[in-house]
Design a protein around this motif. Structure first.
Motif, PDB file in Angstrom:
ATOM      1  N   ASN A   1       0.868  -1.182   0.000  1.00  0.00           N
ATOM      2  CA  ASN A   1       0.000   0.000   0.000  1.00  0.00           C
ATOM      3  C   ASN A   1       0.896   1.220   0.000  1.00  0.00           C
ATOM      4  OD1 ASN A   1      -1.577   2.195   0.613  1.00  0.00           O
ATOM      5  ND2 ASN A   1      -2.573   1.258   2.374  1.00  0.00           N
TER       6      ASN A   1
ATOM      7  N   ILE B   1     -10.209   5.157  -9.083  1.00  0.00           N
ATOM      8  CA  ILE B   1     -11.466   4.833  -8.399  1.00  0.00           C
ATOM      9  C   ILE B   1     -12.378   4.038  -9.334  1.00  0.00           C
ATOM     10  CG2 ILE B   1     -13.520   5.803  -7.278  1.00  0.00           C
ATOM     11  CD1 ILE B   1     -11.084   6.151  -5.581  1.00  0.00           C
TER      12      ILE B   1
ATOM     13  N   LEU C   1     -12.724   4.617   5.767  1.00  0.00           N
ATOM     14  CA  LEU C   1     -12.073   4.594   4.465  1.00  0.00           C
ATOM     15  C   LEU C   1     -10.583   4.388   4.699  1.00  0.00           C
ATOM     16  CD1 LEU C   1     -13.590   5.170   1.867  1.00  0.00           C
ATOM     17  CD2 LEU C   1     -12.655   7.443   1.893  1.00  0.00           C
ATOM     18  N   GLY C   2     -10.027   3.409   4.067  1.00  0.00           N
ATOM     19  CA  GLY C   2      -8.583   3.206   4.228  1.00  0.00           C
ATOM     20  C   GLY C   2      -8.270   1.995   5.059  1.00  0.00           C
TER      21      GLY C   2
ATOM     22  N   TRP D   1     -10.570  -0.038   0.077  1.00  0.00           N
ATOM     23  CA  TRP D   1     -11.110   1.066  -0.698  1.00  0.00           C
ATOM     24  C   TRP D   1     -12.176   0.652  -1.685  1.00  0.00           C
ATOM     25  CZ3 TRP D   1     -10.038   6.402  -1.247  1.00  0.00           C
ATOM     26  CH2 TRP D   1      -9.337   6.906  -0.148  1.00  0.00           C
ATOM     27  N   GLN D   2     -12.439  -0.629  -1.749  1.00  0.00           N
ATOM     28  CA  GLN D   2     -13.410  -1.075  -2.720  1.00  0.00           C
ATOM     29  C   GLN D   2     -14.780  -1.138  -2.076  1.00  0.00           C
ATOM     30  OE1 GLN D   2     -11.994  -4.736  -4.192  1.00  0.00           O
ATOM     31  NE2 GLN D   2     -12.113  -4.075  -6.298  1.00  0.00           N
TER      32      GLN D   2
ATOM     33  N   LYS E   1     -18.929   4.096   1.239  1.00  0.00           N
ATOM     34  CA  LYS E   1     -18.572   3.747  -0.143  1.00  0.00           C
ATOM     35  C   LYS E   1     -19.635   2.833  -0.740  1.00  0.00           C
ATOM     36  CE  LYS E   1     -14.784   1.437   0.812  1.00  0.00           C
ATOM     37  NZ  LYS E   1     -14.898   1.330   2.248  1.00  0.00           N
TER      38      LYS E   1
ATOM     39  N   LEU F   1     -15.653  11.652  -3.924  1.00  0.00           N
ATOM     40  CA  LEU F   1     -14.857  11.540  -2.697  1.00  0.00           C
ATOM     41  C   LEU F   1     -14.755  12.909  -2.035  1.00  0.00           C
ATOM     42  CD1 LEU F   1     -11.985   9.159  -3.799  1.00  0.00           C
ATOM     43  CD2 LEU F   1     -13.895   8.652  -2.301  1.00  0.00           C
TER      44      LEU F   1
ATOM     45  N   LEU G   1      -4.967  11.027  -2.145  1.00  0.00           N
ATOM     46  CA  LEU G   1      -6.152  10.259  -1.771  1.00  0.00           C
ATOM     47  C   LEU G   1      -6.611  10.601  -0.355  1.00  0.00           C
ATOM     48  CD1 LEU G   1      -5.624   6.658  -3.162  1.00  0.00           C
ATOM     49  CD2 LEU G   1      -7.647   8.082  -3.410  1.00  0.00           C
TER      50      LEU G   1
END
Lengths: 645, 640
Positions: free
Chosen positions: B156, B261, B311-312, B316-317, B333, B354, B371
């Motif tokens: 990452n 994204i 988030l994170g 992220w999906q 998300k 975002l 990001l």
């Protein structure tokens, strides 16, 4: 006709049977129904974030081969979560005795817990995992098991059960009916053999208290003993809500307390610490308690520095020395197993270790000092009739100089005579040949005096305010002063005026705190000048808004306020004075006086408030609310200057 | 040749010497610190070293050490020191040392003795993300802490650090240094804020970037400005190419981030035929686009539940749309993507967006693509307008996201990639609190029966969380009223809380019947009353004489009051008031008049959003302080 009646009868039963106190049968563990999962609110307390569906306990005396006589507590509890905010109630803590000698430790066995969720119409079960439980030490002899349920969602039902096996039959856990969330049913069945005489008392409010079943026999180790016992339950128990000036939560909840009064010696076994006299004797003889009294020799190095000092100066010096060289590690204890020298070298210790160093050092220099053991406020007040050593996990020093008594604590930077707020709780026990109880609130004084000197000059009102805080008022203010909080609070308090100067006069670690403020304000309309003599006094608004109160009101301290306003009457004006008021409650533990006088060219307004006790019962609440209403409205009165035509 | 006895002497002397060095009298932790920093700092960083190494395309490393003094305890003093780990981040080593004020070490903890806490994710303990931490004992300051650790990150490289050596009030720094070692070919982007450009050097295949600050004196925040980048040095770092979740991408511009994204979200829209049918049945063909979107949004709110997965950390999906439809829950998300997918079934275009959300969050650096976002919302263009949908709230009015996401740059992801767009900034007509009060006094006692009618428009529905109040029970509503009304000694007879309307500029309303004691203060033969205290500005008086930072009024708003008092024939107002204050910051107006048995007080406060330079401070100070003074205006009611 008969058939429909039978149907009606069964429907009626079904409708009432979900949980009703009379027909309540504890549901089987892990048998969670769809109805329970579909429940979306508490039927007797709307808006609840969570509730206890049932909390059932079985308590009885038993015998185990290695341990001997034990008590056995079995608990089965079911909790329902209604909202996201309620998810925090899916975790809990179980406090227990943890001794270095395993035999004397409480044993939590067979702890099982499951989370239930309704997923697509089906009941889904998640078991608690190993990582979801952990044990924290609280003191030398107590710890708590904390757990957090997995997969908790809005609507979840938690089902848990566990057993406690313990040899500490003199320390039976208090059974709490009430909680901070509503409880549908709380039931405990207890059974004790006649040779163990327990005194059983209920405290707090009653909610449909029912006492059913009387037990008369108990089977222990294949013998049947004459016994006594009951099944007691409460239902539809309202939650204890957080209020202003609330003292101990545990001390306010509805509960059942067990105290071992007497053991029939016929059965030939002893139980220590059953009376205060015995506890006192044992402590005095314990090398980690009484044995520490004469171990103050490590303080000899300070002999030179202490030469020529008065008793009080010596005591303050010793207190500061130990405070500066030790840090408290957040563990509670009344015992110490380390020497003062080792403690100072290590630099950190628990409450027992630090305060034994203090007590022994004070005694070394011939200052009259006694150890006082304390039950911390959060756990309720001590029970003078029944002795339970495990209640006491904090130690402070009682110092007597010139017939005055002071409490001292070296675990943090407390000035001489100031102790931790959790220790200002009802009574503490002085361990000594002549043991006694001592009122821990006697020195809990919070004193605030202020002089407001007003002057009218030109087009301005000038005011010089001198404030002096003593004891706990000074201690709290000093804490706020250190964080810049005090300055900001004062700016807010006097926001109606222009602040010209704020000066603080502080002496580190002392119990007096002084400051002065100079203010000015432009006169808007010189025909009528309105002056508030005491700008936002300590009790500015009435903190008691509700009509009723279930829990005690605990002000923490005995508060004394003394304010004086004086004004030189300017030429060309007349004065309209506010009214005089004097109020007192029946037992004179609350006094308030407001008096305005006009002597020639000077106007003086005086306000005095004094409370002589720290805790007021719920029965005194109405009187308290009315008293505060009168006081806060009187304090808002103004002095009017009217221009002469 | 040194004689044997001399050798012994030297040895003994050396031993005693080194022994004494450790116990020099008078040595404290304050050595060599300038007085100006000591005086009011709560914390002083003696030495901080942050080394960030980009080892290769998939691996980075952080070596960190910080020596600092705690001089005064405040609300911000840390009770514990922690290092976060997750499925990409592993902690290699760590150490904490604590020294008391005599510079004696009283505690040393190595990584193996650090406690561990796993992050709880929607009630489930997640196995691979959490923190290792050390609790700091309750020591009386001053004391010193040395905290050091090394972490490795693999798989990452999307999040390079943000370096902020100091970001709180009353914190000073003697020396702090950031070094970035880049072993890849030019994969570093950076932005220096309030600090000079880095020193760049090269060592074999490594490019080294170095930033340093020395002797930074503590800052005290000024009112009407909480933008930390106005005060503090900061370095933003970001890669050009990165990998995340097995995806490789670029971060050189906003467009490429948008494309990344899109890659993540590809093929996640996978409704079954039955689910598609169900969605199509939610609308009728007669509906216009606006109604269709509204119906889908309503369906989302009624049928799904928001579950918080940051988030994170959770990846992220977003969840697949089929999954969200079945399980009826998701994080921001998942729910946003789900709503987009539902609209797509109906042929309506919308864009996954975002955002860095939060009421007081700073806007993102538009010239520094990264990001750094914490939330997702949906952008739906309808005719000439844009509707922003907050997909995680079961009660938000349609198209309203309020102060959580207003007035900032957000990354709208469309088919070609991403582009920055600014969200709606509410003007003063969209942020109004109107209070109408009717008072029926009893002059003999000074008590009064009062009826308060409050209307909230736009952002004002967030006032004290009024927004969610209508969904709570009567008991909680009463508690809310007891807390927010600026009165003393009163009881509530009756009240009504009406749910907020479902518009893009929503409206809220509540009314209360009370009985208040001694609201009219007896002053001789007159009665004293302060009418302008019911709808407070919340300002505090400005007292400083100097000003360093900009003056920021974050959001425009209007407060309007009408207070009407019914008086008997013999009572009248001694003196009326008619005052107006106009400035570039806003306006303030109060007035009063009597008409037969009614005495009316009117007040209007309007503040205009803006950023004003420090040179305007004196004018601003007068403006704010005058409002506060006038709000306290006392009126006299006289009889006869």
């Amino acid at each position: 006709m008969r058939f429909s009646f039978i149907i009606f009868f069964f429907v009626f039963l079904l409708y009432n049977s979900l949980y009703s106190q009379d027909n309540f049968k504890e549901k089987k563990f892990r048998d969670v129904s769809i109805e329970e999962l579909q429940m979306d609110s508490c039927d007797f307390y709307s808006g609840a974030d969570a509730m206890v569906l049932f909390n059932v306990a079985n308590l009885y005396i038993d015998y185990e081969n290695v341990k001997g006589v034990v008590y056995h507590l079995y608990v089965h509890k079911r909790i329902k979560i209604f909202s996201n905010s309620g998810k925090s109630f899916a975790s809990g803590k179980i406090k227990f005795i943890k001794s270095k000698a395993k035999r004397f430790s409480d044993n939590i066995r067979k702890f099982k817990a499951y989370t239930y969720n309704l997923v697509e119409g089906k009941v889904e079960e998640t078991k608690i995992g190993k990582k979801d439980k952990f044990i924290n030490d609280i003191s030398d002899y107590s710890a708590e098991m904390s757990f957090a349920m997995p997969n908790v969602q809005k609507g979840s039902v938690i089902d848990l059960k566990y057993e406690i096996i313990s040899t500490n039959i003199g320390n039976l856990k208090t059974w709490f009916f009430q909680d901070v969330i509503p409880v549908k049913i709380s039931k405990i069945s207890y059974r004790f053999p006649n040779f163990l005489k327990y005194k059983i008392n209920t405290y707090g409010n009653f909610y449909s208290l029912k006492s059913k079943k009387d037990y008369h026999t108990l089977n222990i180790n294949n013998h049947t003993f004459d016994a006594y016992g009951k099944e007691i339950s409460m239902s539809n128990i309202l939650p204890l809500e957080k209020e202003k000036y609330m003292g101990s939560l545990l001390g306010s909840l509805s509960r059942l307390e067990f105290n071992l009064e007497y053991i029939d010696p016929y059965y030939g076994f002893k139980y220590n610490n059953s009376t205060y006299e015995k506890m006192n004797k044992n402590l005095l003889g314990d090398s980690m308690f009484g044995g520490r009294m004469k171990k103050g020799g490590f303080a000899k190095v300070w002999e030179k520095e202490l030469k020529g000092k008065s008793q009080i100066e010596k005591a303050e010096f010793i207190l500061k020395k130990i405070q500066n060289n030790t840090a408290w590690n957040n563990i509670f204890s009344i015992y110490s197993g380390v020497s003062g020298k080792k403690l100072m070298k290590k630099g950190e210790g628990n409450t027992g270790e630090i305060n034994w160093a203090l007590i022994s050092a004070l005694k070394y220099f011939d200052i009259e000092t006694y150890p006082v053991i304390i039950k911390r406020k959060k756990y309720g007040i001590p029970n003078p009739a029944f002795c339970n050593i495990f209640d006491y996990d904090y130690l402070v020093a009682l110092v007597v100089i010139d017939n005055k008594e002071y409490f001292c604590d070296a675990t943090s930077d407390f000035p001489f005579g100031i102790i931790r707020e959790q220790c200002i709780n009802d009574k503490g026990f002085v361990v000594d040949e002549n043991y006694r109880w001592i009122d821990m609130t006697k020195n809990a004084d919070f004193k605030q005096s202020a002089i407001y000197t007003f002057k009218i000059k030109g087009n301005y009102i000038f005011s010089d305010i001198l404030v002096q805080l003593k004891q706990y008022a000074a201690f709290e203010a000093y804490g706020k002063y250190n964080n810049e909080k005090l300055k900001n609070e004062l700016k807010k308090q006097f926001s109606d005026y222009e602040i010209e100067k704020i000066e603080f006069d502080t002496i580190n670690n002392s119990d007096i705190f002084k400051y002065s403020i100079s203010l000015k304000k432009e006169i808007e309309d010189d025909e009528i000048i309105v002056l508030e003599p005491f700008i936002k006094p300590y009790f500015d608004i009435n903190p008691f808004k509700k009509e009723e109160r279930i829990s005690n009101v605990d002000f923490k301290y005995n508060i004394t306020l003394n304010y004086m306003f004086n004004l030189e009457l300017p030429d060309g004006y007349t004065i309209e004075l506010p009214s005089n008021v004097r109020i007192e409650n029946e037992d004179k533990t609350l006094k308030y006086q407001y008096m305005a006088t006009n002597g020639g060219d000077k106007v003086v307004v005086m306000m005095k408030y004094k409370s002589a006790k720290t805790v007021f019962s719920p029965q005194e609440y109405t009187v308290l609310k009315t008293f505060f209403e009168k006081m806060t409205t009187t304090n808002k009165q103004v002095v009017l200057l009217k221009k002469l035509k | 040749m040194i004689a044997y006895r001399h050798k012994i002497f030297i040895f003994v002397f050396a031993f005693i010497f080194t022994f004494c060095i450790n116990y020099l009298p008078g040595q404290t932790i304050f050595e060599d610190i300038p007085d100006s920093l000591l005086r009011s700092s709560h914390l002083i960083v003696l030495n901080e070293q942050y080394d960030f190494t980009i080892i290769n395309d998939i691996k980075t490393r952080k070596d960190y050490k910080k020596d600092y003094l705690v001089l005064k305890k405040s609300d911000f003093t840390l009770d514990y020191l922690y290092i976060i780990f997750d499925k990409y981040t592993k902690i290699k080593k760590a150490k904490v040392e604590i020294y008391n004020k005599n510079n004696k070490r009283i505690k040393k903890i190595n990584l193996s003795k650090f406690k561990k806490r796993l992050f709880v994710d929607n009630g489930t303990v997640s196995g691979d993300a959490g923190m290792r931490y050390v609790e700091i004992p309750d020591i009386t300051p001053p004391y010193k802490i040395i905290f050091s650790y090394t972490v490795f990150k693999k798989g990452n490289t999307a999040f390079f650090p943000v370096w902020q050596p100091v970001n709180k009030e009353y914190e000073s720094v003697i020396s702090s240094r950031l070094r970035v070692f880049d072993n890849t070919k030019n994969n570093l982007r950076y932005k220096s804020i309030n600090i000079s450009s880095p020193q760049i050097s090269k060592e074999k295949n490594t490019t080294i970037y170095e930033w340093e600050i020395k002797n930074f004196k503590y800052i005290k925040f000024e009112p009407f400005n909480d933008r930390t980048e106005d005060y503090f040095p900061m370095v933003l770092l970001a890669p050009n190419n990165f990998i995340l979740e097995d995806y490789k991408s670029e971060m050189t511009n906003w467009e490429s981030i948008g494309r990344f994204i899109n890659k993540l979200n590809a093929k996640r829209n996978n409704f079954t035929e039955e689910q598609k049918k169900e969605i199509r049945n939610l609308i009728s063909n007669d509906d216009d686009i606006y109604d269709k979107v509204k119906k889908i949004y309503n369906f989302l709110q009624q049928n799904t539940r928001y579950v918080s997965i940051q988030l994170g950390i959770g990846g992220w999906q977003p969840f697949e749309s089929r999954y969200v439809h079945e399980k009826k829950y998701g994080d921001c998300k998942a729910l946003t993507f789900y709503t987009k997918s539902m609209l797509a079934i109906l042929g309506i275009k919308s864009y996954y967006t975002l955002v860095e959300a939060g009421k007081n969050t700073r806007d993102i650096a538009v010239d520094f693509p990264s990001l750094r976002f914490n939330h997702a919302i949906l952008c739906v263009p309808i005719s000439q307008d844009t509707v922003w949908l907050e997909c995680t709230s079961g009660i938000a009015p349609f198209g309203y996201s309020g102060s959580f996401t207003d007035d900032r740059n957000v990354l709208v992801v469309d088919n070609s990639g991403g582009k920055l767009v600014k969200t709606h900034s509410y003007n003063s007509r969209e942020n109004i609190k109107t209070v109408n009060i009717d008072i029926f006094p009893e002059f003999t006692t000074g008590n009064a029966a009062i009826h308060i009618n409050t209307f909230l428009t736009g952002l004002a529905i967030e006032d004290n969380d009024f927004f969610s109040l209508a969904y709570q029970n009567k008991k909680n509503q009463r508690k809310w009223l007891l807390n927010i009304l600026n009165l003393d000694n009163y009881n509530i007879k009756n009240f009504n809380i009406i749910p907020v309307s479902g518009d893009i500029i929503p409206k809220g309303h509540y009314d209360v019947d009370l009985y208040v004691k001694k609201i009219f203060l007896k002053a001789g033969t007159d009665y004293l009353f302060k009418p302008y205290v019911f709808n407070q500005t919340g300002f505090e008086p400005l007292v400083e004489s100097k000003r360093i930072s900009d003056i920021i009024i974050k959001r425009s708003f209007i407060l309007e009051d009408t207070i009407s008092i019914t008086v008997p024939d013999n009572i009248s107002l001694k003196k009326n008031v008619n005052y107006e204050l106009n400035s570039e910051f806003g306006t303030y107006k109060i007035s009063s008049f009597q008409h037969d048995n009614s005495i009316i007080f009117i007040r209007k406060v309007e503040l205009i959003k803006g950023v004003y330079p420090p040179s305007k401070y004196e004018k601003f100070k007068t403006f704010i302080n005058t409002i506060l003074k006038k709000d306290n205006h006392k009126f006299f009611f006289t009889s006869g």
